[in-house]
Design a protein around this motif. Structure first.
Motif: not given
Length: 158
Positions: A125-128, A139-143
């Motif tokens: 759906l998305m990544e940010r 640092v944090f990222y999500s999918q």
């Protein structure tokens, strides 16, 4: 019937296939829950969050596998977020953000289209980046991932 726990376990298993996450895939409630685990674990780490479920949007070009007119069966979209945390240092040319983006690329390739406990595939759906949670050398990222499940209710209510 496919359960939320089975879907979550499947995503944890897929992220643990990434060598960097082999010993650090967790079920977490939210990004703050994962942030607490960063004190106790070797980085990078990843967590899987259950975001919730909604009825499948009408009009999508997707076969539902549910009989038309059946009030006791529907397709529900389940959504999960994978959050990763990596150590971040930026001094001159030593930018460590590419470590995170390479891990996200690896995850995307393993999960996209995967069919396991559910015969329907996982959809990206998305990544940010998660700048609000990032800081103090992390640092944090999500999918965000979705899959559809056919759910059958009580036919006595039809």
């Amino acid at each position: 019937m496919v359960t939320i726990d089975a879907l979550r376990a499947e995503l944890i298993g897929l992220l643990q296939e990434v060598p960097a996450f082999a010993n650090s895939g967790f079920s977490v409630f939210d990004i703050d829950d994962l942030k607490e685990k960063t004190d106790l674990q070797t980085l990078p780490i990843a967590g899987v969050v259950y975001d919730g479920a909604l009825p499948k949007e009408a009009g999508k070009n997707v076969a539902t596998g549910v009989a038309v007119g059946s009030g006791s069966a529907s397709v529900i979209t389940f959504q999960f977020t994978i959050i990763i945390a990596v150590q971040y240092h930026y001094a001159g040319q030593d930018d460590t953000k590419p470590q995170a983006t390479l891990l996200l690329t690896d995850l995307r390739g393993r999960i996209l289209g995967f069919k396991g406990v559910n015969p329907r595939p996982w959809r990206y759906l998305m990544e940010r980046p998660e700048p609000e949670a990032s800081g103090d050398g992390l640092v944090f990222y999500s999918q965000v991932w979705q899959t559809d499940i056919a759910v059958v209710g009580n036919f006595n209510n039809s």
